[in-house]
Design a protein around this motif. Structure first.
Motif, PDB file in Angstrom:
ATOM      1  N   MET A   1      11.371  35.338  26.649  1.00 11.84           N
ATOM      2  CA  MET A   1      11.750  34.111  27.149  1.00 11.84           C
ATOM      3  C   MET A   1      12.303  34.402  28.440  1.00 11.84           C
ATOM      4  SD  MET A   1      11.231  31.051  26.520  1.00 11.84           S
ATOM      5  CE  MET A   1      11.501  29.607  27.422  1.00 11.84           C
ATOM      6  N   LEU A  37      28.095  33.719  17.927  1.00 11.45           N
ATOM      7  CA  LEU A  37      26.994  32.692  16.682  1.00 11.45           C
ATOM      8  C   LEU A  37      25.872  32.399  17.514  1.00 11.45           C
ATOM      9  CD1 LEU A  37      29.468  30.475  15.019  1.00 11.45           C
ATOM     10  CD2 LEU A  37      29.039  32.791  14.610  1.00 11.45           C
ATOM     11  N   TYR A  38      25.598  32.669  18.699  1.00 14.56           N
ATOM     12  CA  TYR A  38      24.569  31.982  19.777  1.00 14.56           C
ATOM     13  C   TYR A  38      23.943  33.263  20.456  1.00 14.56           C
ATOM     14  CZ  TYR A  38      27.008  27.779  18.517  1.00 14.56           C
ATOM     15  OH  TYR A  38      27.683  26.761  17.842  1.00 14.56           O
ATOM     16  N   GLU A  39      22.662  32.851  20.688  1.00 15.10           N
ATOM     17  CA  GLU A  39      21.812  33.834  21.673  1.00 15.10           C
ATOM     18  C   GLU A  39      22.480  33.956  23.110  1.00 15.10           C
ATOM     19  OE1 GLU A  39      17.712  33.757  22.251  1.00 15.10           O
ATOM     20  OE2 GLU A  39      17.337  33.054  20.258  1.00 15.10           O
ATOM     21  N   GLU A  40      22.925  32.861  23.619  1.00 13.52           N
ATOM     22  CA  GLU A  40      23.645  32.795  24.890  1.00 13.52           C
ATOM     23  C   GLU A  40      25.078  32.519  24.922  1.00 13.52           C
ATOM     24  OE1 GLU A  40      20.790  30.541  27.194  1.00 13.52           O
ATOM     25  OE2 GLU A  40      19.342  31.688  26.821  1.00 13.52           O
ATOM     26  N   ALA A  42      26.840  30.438  27.136  1.00 11.61           N
ATOM     27  CA  ALA A  42      26.829  29.248  27.370  1.00 11.61           C
ATOM     28  C   ALA A  42      26.943  28.248  26.199  1.00 11.61           C
ATOM     29  CB  ALA A  42      25.901  28.779  28.703  1.00 11.61           C
ATOM     30  N   ALA A  43      26.216  28.533  25.330  1.00 16.03           N
ATOM     31  CA  ALA A  43      26.137  27.641  23.918  1.00 16.03           C
ATOM     32  C   ALA A  43      27.451  27.446  23.359  1.00 16.03           C
ATOM     33  CB  ALA A  43      25.036  28.339  23.022  1.00 16.03           C
ATOM     34  N   ILE A  46      30.678  23.826  24.350  1.00 10.71           N
ATOM     35  CA  ILE A  46      31.433  22.689  23.797  1.00 10.71           C
ATOM     36  C   ILE A  46      32.464  23.034  22.823  1.00 10.71           C
ATOM     37  CG2 ILE A  46      29.780  22.482  21.871  1.00 10.71           C
ATOM     38  CD1 ILE A  46      31.459  19.529  23.918  1.00 10.71           C
ATOM     39  N   ASP A  47      32.265  24.249  22.310  1.00 13.47           N
ATOM     40  CA  ASP A  47      33.261  24.796  21.292  1.00 13.47           C
ATOM     41  C   ASP A  47      34.489  25.293  21.974  1.00 13.47           C
ATOM     42  OD1 ASP A  47      31.644  24.946  18.614  1.00 13.47           O
ATOM     43  OD2 ASP A  47      30.523  26.161  20.044  1.00 13.47           O
ATOM     44  N   MET A  73      29.282  31.166  33.300  1.00 10.71           N
ATOM     45  CA  MET A  73      28.376  30.018  33.339  1.00 10.71           C
ATOM     46  C   MET A  73      28.830  29.412  34.565  1.00 10.71           C
ATOM     47  SD  MET A  73      29.314  27.713  30.087  1.00 10.71           S
ATOM     48  CE  MET A  73      28.201  26.199  30.545  1.00 10.71           C
ATOM     49  N   GLN A  77      27.716  23.360  35.266  1.00  9.15           N
ATOM     50  CA  GLN A  77      27.152  22.947  34.045  1.00  9.15           C
ATOM     51  C   GLN A  77      28.038  22.855  33.094  1.00  9.15           C
ATOM     52  OE1 GLN A  77      24.230  26.221  32.528  1.00  9.15           O
ATOM     53  NE2 GLN A  77      24.405  25.449  30.501  1.00  9.15           N
ATOM     54  N   VAL A  81      28.882  19.248  30.573  1.00  5.12           N
ATOM     55  CA  VAL A  81      28.809  19.235  29.168  1.00  5.12           C
ATOM     56  C   VAL A  81      30.267  18.461  28.821  1.00  5.12           C
ATOM     57  CG1 VAL A  81      29.507  20.577  27.204  1.00  5.12           C
ATOM     58  CG2 VAL A  81      27.680  21.114  28.868  1.00  5.12           C
TER      59      VAL A  81
END
Lengths: 182, 429
Positions: A1, A37-40, A42-43, A46-47, A73, A77, A81
């Motif tokens: 991707m 806990l995430y692939e990226e 930037a995810a 919010i945390d 990031m 962006q 958020v």
């Protein structure tokens, strides 16, 4: 991707902040845990905003730049958020934050009367903080306790079945016990 | 055998205790699933006729069937593709509080449901997308996740099988649009939570571009009993075209607002009776069957079964099954204004009809409620119901807002007219 490129955001000059100069080790560790806990990275945005807000009560521009630096990031962006959510404060708030539910089940249970009483007692409107910096008054959409309406959230905790005496009691305790950092 | 698969495990005192949950049959459904092929699990859920409980009522088994499986789910190098399961627990529909009850009272039920769904679609990572205000849910879910991990039910090679699953809790920060599944995916990726265009559908290209299923919390909580007792048992729980049970609720000026698990197709009258009726001195004037984004119905509709098709036939939607009762002492115009204020505030601002149309509707309704409205205002509101309807907007938020507005304009036309003719609110608002 393949990753989506964001040329517009890259053109915007970014104020460079070294996150290590702004964020505490504790904050950095908590944010890094979320990143894992995430692939990226930037995810975890919010945390990360919530972690910093938990430590500093609100998210300043400096904090925002530092989080963006840590998460690698674009600041734009992250600001997109941060300003999107009702529970991220981009302005300083008081020692206590009250979110009064203004949705339909609470409206059917005397929301206007409760709102007027809170405003009068605190001497402020929604979106304002008392002059002594103790209490910020905000609204909130449906808190999901329609069976115990009317309700509010005080520093994140639910206060249900509100009436005038219980509000007076709650505000009395706030003034007596001072801030959560005392 | 239970006939209350959703609430039989409700334990208000020690809900995160995994041993208590297991001793009453908990995690048996997942163990049964693990002994089956993933496609067979999908088939069993399809056979059960379970429909999504988030509001849209799409067949859960069919939703899953679009996820690439087996040979169709490989990367170019032949390794299995990453897939995701997400629980939509961003419960923010006004008048809806069913998911909170389940997560606070039976966190292991949700986790088991997620494990079954994740196994069925071949996902190795799952997230619970929980609204930030639900603090007690967050605490209990995290404790339950930790207990399940400690017991070897989550993690690598579960129960000695090839299947591995990690499950994480994500706390949002308050925004209704995150309940829309593509907006939720954007939010999880750390982007501004505007909805995405479909296609591609999330089942093929969702979170981080991977195949992703987003299911509502209550939907997932149905899965353990389906896998434990079978599809036929589940579909026969209800004497209705819709299968299983549902957590119905009612709020507003009723004597005993609350939630009850009833067979699908229970009537609003039954639910209202469980709430001991309206408060003394009040009469029911109208009701929303399933949250703020559903059309008004009248007292004459109370005996219609609360199932998807029957409620649609009556001109509304089952939605979340959380009834909001309007009494005869509250102004219908005031209620509609409150509902539209909610939608105007929560519009993400992405498309023009929603971003500009909803605040405009609020302005007009405020004018009418204040006794300063005109006949033209009513006509304008009716026109706007068309401008913000399905097909004119990017997602379902504005059409949802239109539902109580258009039905309110029809059913409460006399009240609207009184506001204009008498230049004031007859209810004294």
């Amino acid at each position: 991707m393949s990753k989506v490129t964001m040329p517009v955001e890259q053109q915007i000059p970014i104020q460079q902040v070294d996150y290590r100069a702004v964020l505490s080790e504790q904050e950095i560790a908590a944010i890094e845990h979320e990143c894992s806990l995430y692939e990226e990275r930037a995810a975890a945005g919010i945390d990360a905003l919530k972690i910093v807000q938990d430590h500093r009560r609100w998210v300043s521009d400096e904090s925002l730049y530092a989080i963006a630096d840590l998460l690698q990031m674009p600041v734009v962006q992250l600001e997109g958020v941060a300003t999107f959510y009702n529970l991220i404060y981009r302005q300083p708030v008081g020692e206590h934050v009250i979110h009064l539910c203004d949705s339909i089940s609470c409206w059917l249970h005397d929301f206007p009367k409760i709102a007027e009483h809170l405003k009068a007692k605190l001497g402020i409107d929604f979106g304002q903080t008392t002059a002594d910096g103790k209490v910020t008054l905000l609204t909130n959409v449906c808190l999901g306790c329609c069976d115990t309406a009317p309700a509010l959230m005080l520093d994140g905790d639910l206060v249900e079945n509100l009436d005038i005496p219980s509000i007076d009691n709650m505000l009395g305790k706030l003034t007596a016990r001072g801030g959560k950092n005392d | 055998m239970t006939n209350r698969p959703l609430t039989e495990h409700l334990d208000r005192s020690n809900p995160q205790d995994i041993k208590a949950y297991q001793s009453s049959g908990g995690y048996q459904g997942f163990k049964n699933a693990l002994a089956m092929e993933p496609q067979a699990v999908q088939q069993q859920v399809s056979d059960s006729k379970l429909k999504g409980r988030g509001g849209a009522g799409f067949m859960t088994g069919m939703k899953w069937s679009f996820v690439p499986m087996g040979d169709k789910a490989l990367n170019q190098d032949g390794t299995p593709q990453q897939k995701y399961l997400v629980c939509n627990a961003d419960e923010m529909e006004p008048g809806t509080f069913k998911d909170r009850l389940l997560m606070e009272g039976a966190p292991h039920l949700l986790i088991e449901g997620m494990m079954i769904a994740a196994y069925a679609i071949g996902a190795s990572v799952a997230y619970i997308f929980l609204r930030g205000e639900y603090r007690l849910c967050a605490t209990r879910l995290q404790q339950a996740i930790d207990e399940a991990t400690k017991s070897g039910l989550l993690g690598k090679n579960i129960n000695g099988s090839d299947y591995s699953l990690s499950l994480h809790l994500h706390l949002s920060a308050g925004r209704y649009i995150c309940g829309e599944e593509t907006a939720l995916i954007n939010a999880l990726e750390g982007r501004r939570a505007n909805p995405r265009a479909k296609p591609p559908f999330p089942q093929v290209m969702g979170l981080f571009g991977r195949p992703t299923i987003v299911n509502n919390c209550e939907t997932l909580c149905n899965l353990p009993s389906i896998l434990n007792h079978g599809a036929q048992w589940y579909s026969e729980l209800a004497n209705s075209p819709d299968a299983g049970t549902k957590i119905y609720g009612v709020s507003g000026r009723v004597k005993n607002a609350g939630l009850w698990e009833l067979p699908m197709g229970a009537t609003a009258q039954q639910i209202l009776d469980l709430a001991n009726g309206m408060q003394d001195g009040l009469k029911l004037k109208g009701w929303l069957p399933g949250g703020a984004s559903t059309d008004f119905l009248l007292p004459e509709h109370l005996d219609i079964p609360m199932e998807y098709d029957a409620i649609a036939k009556a001109g509304s939607r089952l939605g979340t099954g959380g009834i909001i009762a309007l009494d005869d002492h509250h102004c219908p115009v005031g209620m509609i204004l409150n509902l539209l204020q909610f939608f105007a505030q929560e519009s993400c601002g992405w498309c023009t009809p929603c971003r500009d149309g909803l605040p405009w509707a609020v302005e007009i309704l405020s004018r009418i409620e204040a006794g300063k409205g005109s006949q033209d205002d009513i006509d304008q509101l009716l026109k706007m119901c068309g401008f913000m309807w399905i097909g004119k907007t990017f997602c379902a938020l504005a059409p949802g807002a239109v539902e109580p507005l258009r039905s309110g304009l029809t059913y409460f036309a006399d009240e609207f007219q009184q506001h204009i003719d008498h230049k004031g609110c007859p209810y004294g608002h």
